[in-house]
Design a protein around this motif. Structure first.
Motif, PDB file in Angstrom:
ATOM      1  N   PHE A 183       0.856  -1.192   0.000  1.00 21.61           N
ATOM      2  CA  PHE A 183       0.000   0.000   0.000  1.00 21.61           C
ATOM      3  C   PHE A 183       0.886   1.234   0.000  1.00 21.61           C
ATOM      4  N   SER A 184       0.353   2.348  -0.473  1.00 19.53           N
ATOM      5  CA  SER A 184       1.065   3.606  -0.283  1.00 19.53           C
ATOM      6  C   SER A 184       0.071   4.642   0.212  1.00 19.53           C
ATOM      7  N   VAL A 185       0.587   5.610   0.945  1.00 24.97           N
ATOM      8  CA  VAL A 185      -0.288   6.573   1.598  1.00 24.97           C
ATOM      9  C   VAL A 185       0.498   7.843   1.907  1.00 24.97           C
ATOM     10  N   HIS A 186      -0.192   8.980   1.908  1.00 27.74           N
ATOM     11  CA  HIS A 186       0.453  10.231   2.283  1.00 27.74           C
ATOM     12  C   HIS A 186       0.186  10.497   3.764  1.00 27.74           C
ATOM     13  N   LEU A 187       1.255  10.499   4.557  1.00 32.01           N
ATOM     14  CA  LEU A 187       1.134  10.682   6.010  1.00 32.01           C
ATOM     15  C   LEU A 187       2.267  11.551   6.534  1.00 32.01           C
ATOM     16  N   PHE A 188       2.003  12.382   7.494  1.00 28.38           N
ATOM     17  CA  PHE A 188       3.042  13.207   8.138  1.00 28.38           C
ATOM     18  C   PHE A 188       3.886  13.952   7.091  1.00 28.38           C
ATOM     19  N   GLY A 189       3.270  14.419   6.031  1.00 24.82           N
ATOM     20  CA  GLY A 189       3.986  15.200   5.020  1.00 24.82           C
ATOM     21  C   GLY A 189       4.837  14.403   4.050  1.00 24.82           C
ATOM     22  N   ALA A 190       4.682  13.076   4.025  1.00 28.12           N
ATOM     23  CA  ALA A 190       5.499  12.266   3.119  1.00 28.12           C
ATOM     24  C   ALA A 190       4.664  11.137   2.517  1.00 28.12           C
ATOM     25  N   ASP A 191       5.140  10.610   1.372  1.00 29.47           N
ATOM     26  CA  ASP A 191       4.529   9.403   0.824  1.00 29.47           C
ATOM     27  C   ASP A 191       5.197   8.209   1.490  1.00 29.47           C
ATOM     28  N   TRP A 192       4.381   7.303   1.989  1.00 30.54           N
ATOM     29  CA  TRP A 192       4.900   6.107   2.660  1.00 30.54           C
ATOM     30  C   TRP A 192       4.548   4.880   1.836  1.00 30.54           C
ATOM     31  N   LYS A 193       5.412   3.874   1.911  1.00 31.29           N
ATOM     32  CA  LYS A 193       5.072   2.557   1.357  1.00 31.29           C
ATOM     33  C   LYS A 193       5.025   1.581   2.520  1.00 31.29           C
ATOM     34  N   ILE A 194       4.032   0.741   2.508  1.00 30.69           N
ATOM     35  CA  ILE A 194       3.948  -0.289   3.541  1.00 30.69           C
ATOM     36  C   ILE A 194       3.648  -1.632   2.882  1.00 30.69           C
ATOM     37  N   ARG A 195       4.074  -2.680   3.535  1.00 32.02           N
ATOM     38  CA  ARG A 195       3.903  -4.020   2.995  1.00 32.02           C
ATOM     39  C   ARG A 195       3.536  -4.935   4.157  1.00 32.02           C
ATOM     40  N   THR A 196       2.303  -5.412   4.147  1.00 35.57           N
ATOM     41  CA  THR A 196       1.852  -6.269   5.252  1.00 35.57           C
ATOM     42  C   THR A 196       2.177  -7.727   4.934  1.00 35.57           C
ATOM     43  N   ASP A 197       2.625  -8.475   5.937  1.00 31.93           N
ATOM     44  CA  ASP A 197       2.865  -9.921   5.745  1.00 31.93           C
ATOM     45  C   ASP A 197       1.546 -10.601   5.410  1.00 31.93           C
ATOM     46  N   VAL A 198       0.546 -10.336   6.265  1.00 29.41           N
ATOM     47  CA  VAL A 198      -0.783 -10.932   6.085  1.00 29.41           C
ATOM     48  C   VAL A 198      -1.826  -9.881   6.449  1.00 29.41           C
ATOM     49  N   ILE A 199      -2.844  -9.725   5.599  1.00 32.04           N
ATOM     50  CA  ILE A 199      -3.923  -8.800   5.949  1.00 32.04           C
ATOM     51  C   ILE A 199      -5.264  -9.470   5.658  1.00 32.04           C
ATOM     52  N   ARG A 252      -2.310   3.197  11.219  1.00 30.52           N
ATOM     53  CA  ARG A 252      -2.675   4.562  10.850  1.00 30.52           C
ATOM     54  C   ARG A 252      -2.852   4.670   9.329  1.00 30.52           C
ATOM     55  N   ALA A 253      -1.936   4.038   8.586  1.00 34.18           N
ATOM     56  CA  ALA A 253      -1.984   4.063   7.122  1.00 34.18           C
ATOM     57  C   ALA A 253      -3.249   3.359   6.627  1.00 34.18           C
ATOM     58  N   LEU A 254      -3.560   2.215   7.208  1.00 32.93           N
ATOM     59  CA  LEU A 254      -4.738   1.453   6.766  1.00 32.93           C
ATOM     60  C   LEU A 254      -6.028   2.205   7.068  1.00 32.93           C
ATOM     61  N   LYS A 255      -6.023   2.941   8.175  1.00 33.97           N
ATOM     62  CA  LYS A 255      -7.181   3.769   8.529  1.00 33.97           C
ATOM     63  C   LYS A 255      -7.386   4.843   7.448  1.00 33.97           C
ATOM     64  N   GLU A 256      -6.276   5.451   7.053  1.00 33.10           N
ATOM     65  CA  GLU A 256      -6.303   6.489   6.025  1.00 33.10           C
ATOM     66  C   GLU A 256      -6.797   5.933   4.679  1.00 33.10           C
ATOM     67  N   ILE A 257      -6.332   4.736   4.358  1.00 29.63           N
ATOM     68  CA  ILE A 257      -6.631   4.148   3.046  1.00 29.63           C
ATOM     69  C   ILE A 257      -8.051   3.571   2.980  1.00 29.63           C
ATOM     70  N   THR A 258      -8.448   2.845   4.053  1.00 26.21           N
ATOM     71  CA  THR A 258      -9.722   2.106   3.998  1.00 26.21           C
ATOM     72  C   THR A 258     -10.828   2.760   4.820  1.00 26.21           C
ATOM     73  N   GLY A 259     -10.446   3.626   5.749  1.00 32.95           N
ATOM     74  CA  GLY A 259     -11.430   4.216   6.653  1.00 32.95           C
ATOM     75  C   GLY A 259     -11.743   3.331   7.845  1.00 32.95           C
ATOM     76  N   ASP A 260     -11.152   2.136   7.886  1.00 31.81           N
ATOM     77  CA  ASP A 260     -11.428   1.197   8.988  1.00 31.81           C
ATOM     78  C   ASP A 260     -10.245   1.067   9.942  1.00 31.81           C
ATOM     79  N   GLU A 261     -10.578   0.693  11.185  1.00 31.65           N
ATOM     80  CA  GLU A 261      -9.540   0.412  12.179  1.00 31.65           C
ATOM     81  C   GLU A 261      -9.100  -1.035  12.024  1.00 31.65           C
ATOM     82  N   TYR A 262      -7.839  -1.257  11.763  1.00 34.13           N
ATOM     83  CA  TYR A 262      -7.300  -2.619  11.680  1.00 34.13           C
ATOM     84  C   TYR A 262      -6.550  -2.942  12.970  1.00 34.13           C
ATOM     85  N   THR A 263      -6.632  -4.203  13.383  1.00 36.55           N
ATOM     86  CA  THR A 263      -5.949  -4.643  14.598  1.00 36.55           C
ATOM     87  C   THR A 263      -4.699  -5.440  14.224  1.00 36.55           C
ATOM     88  N   PRO A 264      -3.534  -4.985  14.705  1.00 41.47           N
ATOM     89  CA  PRO A 264      -2.301  -5.706  14.369  1.00 41.47           C
ATOM     90  C   PRO A 264      -1.950  -6.832  15.352  1.00 41.47           C
TER      91      PRO A 264
END
Ligand SMILES: [Zn+2]
Length: 275
Positions: free
Chosen positions: A128-144, A190-202
């Motif tokens: 996933f990628s997302v704009h957070l804290f003034g920067a573009d972030w890339k994230i990669r989840t093992d399992v979602i 935080r990124a997943l909340k921004e992208i999907t609007g949902d709270e994910y539990t890690p």
């Protein structure tokens, strides 16, 4: 996820599995591991981005990826084994090196635990990628798992109960805090909340390199996340200025990169060694 059109508009790389770990992707995006590099040593992080310093995969990293791919599926695991056969198999054809024999035990130890396998149900290796804290972030989840709104990461460690002194927490902490995994989970959530609007539990599925390996499924009191996000926010201005070349990086003097490049110019007192 910012659409490809959005990425194009801002002229940044469209991420995929092939380019996720490339220098180009690291230049255009911030990631949790890059953030941690900047916090450990600014000079080495900047040298990596300029291409001046190439980090080589350590054996521990290869073992970690070997364990990870085992839970991505048989095909992904076999491909990893084929691509890394020289590191995995002994030259004289008598099986795997000890680290990988051990990794097989770690994989089996996880597979024996129903709770761990339950935590690992979902889609593997999503980017996933997302704009957070003034920067573009890339994230990669093992399992979602988008149905249950959970995500999980597999972490290998020496011993799941080992204690570390950590100045960031001003005290003793677990391997999960020490290696920045709470920070990672906080940013991903935080990124997943921004992208999907949902709270994910890690969750973290931890497996130790002991024989036999120890396994734990770890969750997080949500109060931990605010501290981590504040910590990230507090360091963003400096990191972005270092990335754009507006500020000069400071050498830590201790890491692999600094040890290669430093010239000592002064004598230090004994007490300075441990600070
Ligand atoms: Zn350094």
């Amino acid at each position: 996820m910012p659409s490809q059109a959005e990425a194009k508009q801002r002229k940044i790389l469209n991420l995929n599995r092939e380019n996720y770990h490339s220098i180009e992707a690291d230049r255009d995006y911030l990631s949790v591991s890059q953030f941690k590099q900047f916090m450990t040593c600014e000079a080495s992080a900047v040298a990596h981005l300029s291409g001046e310093y190439v980090r080589h995969d350590t054996n521990a990293l290869t073992v970690g990826s070997y364990v990870h791919t085992a839970f991505e599926g048989a095909e992904a695991h076999q491909k990893f084994i084929d691509d890394n056969s020289e590191s995995i198999f002994k030259k004289r054809g008598s099986g795997k090196y000890a680290d990988f024999e051990q990794a097989d035990q770690m994989i089996e130890a996880i597979k024996r635990q129903k709770l761990a396998m339950f935590a690992l149900e979902g889609e593997s290796e999503q980017i996933f990628s997302v704009h957070l804290f003034g920067a573009d972030w890339k994230i990669r989840t093992d399992v979602i798992n988008h149905q249950t709104h959970r995500f999980a990461d597999i972490k290998t460690c020496e011993n799941i109960n080992k204690r570390f002194w950590d100045d960031k927490y001003d005290g003793w902490c677990s391997f999960v805090e020490h290696w920045g995994y709470v920070l990672q989970m906080a940013v991903y959530r935080r990124a997943l909340k921004e992208i999907t609007g949902d709270e994910y539990t890690p969750y973290i599925v931890a497996v130790s390199k002991e024989s036999p390996p120890n396994v734990a499924v770890i969750n997080f009191d949500p109060s931990r996340f605010e501290f981590e996000l504040k910590y990230v926010e507090n360091h963003m201005e400096r990191i972005l200025k270092l990335k754009s070349g507006e500020e000069e990086p400071i050498e830590c003097g201790k890491c692999d990169y600094c040890r290669r490049t430093k010239t000592i110019t002064k004598v230090i007192e004994v007490g300075q060694l441990i600070y």
